[in-house]
Design an enzyme around this catalytic site. Structure first.
Site: not given
Ligand SMILES: CCCCCCCCCCCCCCCC(=O)SCCNC(=O)CCNC(=O)[C@H](O)C(C)(C)COP(=O)(O)OP(=O)(O)OC[C@H]1O[C@@H](n2cnc3c(N)ncnc32)[C@H](O)[C@@H]1OP(=O)(O)O
Length: 331
Positions: A211, A293
């Site tokens: 996060h 955390h």
């Molecule tokens: C040279 C040419 C260039 C071109 C080159 C192209 C490049 C290539 C382009 C491709 C283009 C892609 C375009 C992508 C555009 C999309 O649309 S991507 C799709 C959308 N997906 C996302 O945005 C995913 C984002 N999420 C993540 O990355 C991960 O889930 C996170 C947020 C980083 C972290 O994950 P996490 O497992 O929650 O980990 P962490 O922070 O350590 O938290 C641990 C726990 O505490 C909880 N927690 C921590 N803080 C909080 C808080 N504030 N409130 C509540 N709970 C919390 C978490 O919920 C977690 O609980 P569990 O769910 O595991 O039980």
């Protein structure tokens, strides 16, 4: 057509005030003494001040969690990396809070949407596929690739999960010798996501705060791209120094192309939404720091985010060949 101001070196005084050699022919001046003392690889004072908001936010959040009676008296679970829901000291301390589920957990979608609106609508990029617009998209691509490598995939498990396992962590299921024997070879590639999906517990290693990482990376991308286009503050514009291909240090104004005049309503279109996303990310960072955390997990989240941002936004300032591809925001 955009015209380059090629033969003008613009030096910047130490206090970031008016350029002292603006308009002087490049061949006739020496690199500015004050600028020479500051490296192009370093942020300006104003940038440093703005960047320091992130560690300050983590500090304030952690202090809140230490001194707030509600947080102090709520038990904390290292395994859950949070307070158990029944003891949550606030709505924002619940993993299921609506801002976490629909905003942070899909935070890169919101970052992408905000960046896309800005890059498509802001008239400062010029018309169509201008060089300025293409370079901004390239910078976004680099930051996105970094986010993917750290949190989603890195030729297998993402770097966060690899780090977790390298520091002794494992999926609880995989610790049980009987369960291990029954697992296929894919156990070696198990990630936090797959572990939790099969009901396992991801325990024992150092888990960088994803996060903290995502919220700092995403909001900084938006601030870094938008602020130089919006503000007239010297420290975010011509106060930035670069190394030219001949090794001289100069103000970034040397490479600046003439920009379309941007005023009024048009300027704010696309920008307001991006600023809203960045501001909400800051708030969620504060909540993460307050309720989730350990100190070290938050620090490593910050460190990993800053490393990527430094490589993409600051290193090219000192390396002309790199800058030719990535450009710089507002230039
Ligand atoms: C040279 C040419 C260039 C071109 C080159 C192209 C490049 C290539 C382009 C491709 C283009 C892609 C375009 C992508 C555009 C999309 O649309 S991507 C799709 C959308 N997906 C996302 O945005 C995913 C984002 N999420 C993540 O990355 C991960 O889930 C996170 C947020 C980083 C972290 O994950 P996490 O497992 O929650 O980990 P962490 O922070 O350590 O938290 C641990 C726990 O505490 C909880 N927690 C921590 N803080 C909080 C808080 N504030 N409130 C509540 N709970 C919390 C978490 O919920 C977690 O609980 P569990 O769910 O595991 O039980």
């Amino acid at each position: 057509m955009a015209a380059r101001r090629k033969h003008t070196y613009t030096a910047v005084s130490e206090n970031g005030s008016a350029p002292v050699t603006a308009g002087m022919p490049g061949g006739t001046i020496k690199p500015p003494t004050a600028s020479a003392r500051r490296s192009p690889f370093l942020p300006t004072r104003l940038e440093a001040l703005l960047i320091s908001i992130y560690p300050a936010t983590l500090l304030v959040g952690s202090i809140i969690s230490t001194i707030s009676p509600a947080s102090r008296h709520a038990p904390y679970s290292g395994d859950l990396q949070s307070h158990p829901p029944e003891f949550a000291p606030s709505y924002f301390a619940l993993k299921k809070n609506v801002f976490n589920v629909y905003f942070v957990k899909v935070g890169w979608f919101w970052t992408t949407l905000a960046f896309t609106m800005f890059v498509l609508m802001h008239p400062g990029f010029g018309r169509g596929l201008s060089a300025r617009r293409v370079k901004a998209v390239l910078r976004y691509g680099l930051v996105t690739t970094y986010w993917i490598f750290i949190t989603q995939w890195f030729f297998g498990p993402p770097l966060i999960d690899r780090g977790f396992r390298l520091t002794g962590g494992a999926c609880e299921l995989a610790r049980d010798p009987n369960a291990r024997a029954q697992m296929s070879d894919t156990k070696e590639f198990i990630t936090a996501a797959t572990c939790k999906a099969v009901g396992g517990s991801w325990k024992g290693g150092h888990d960088i705060s994803g996060h903290v990482f995502l919220l700092i990376l995403g909001s900084s991308l938006l601030w870094f791209e938008i602020l130089p286009a919006l503000t007239r503050a010297e420290g975010l514009r011509d106060g930035r120094l670069i190394t030219l291909s001949d090794g001289k240090v100069a103000s970034v104004a040397v490479e600046k192309q003439d920009q379309p005049k941007v005023e009024g309503e048009e300027t704010t279109r696309g920008v307001k939404f991006a600023l809203g996303v960045a501001a909400l990310m800051w708030w969620m960072l504060l909540m993460t720091a307050a309720y989730f955390h350990t100190w070290f997990e938050k620090f490593t989240g910050l460190f990993v985010a800053f490393t990527g941002l430094y490589a993409i936004y600051f290193v090219p300032r000192g390396i002309a060949a790199l800058r030719a591809y990535t450009g710089m925001p507002g230039v």
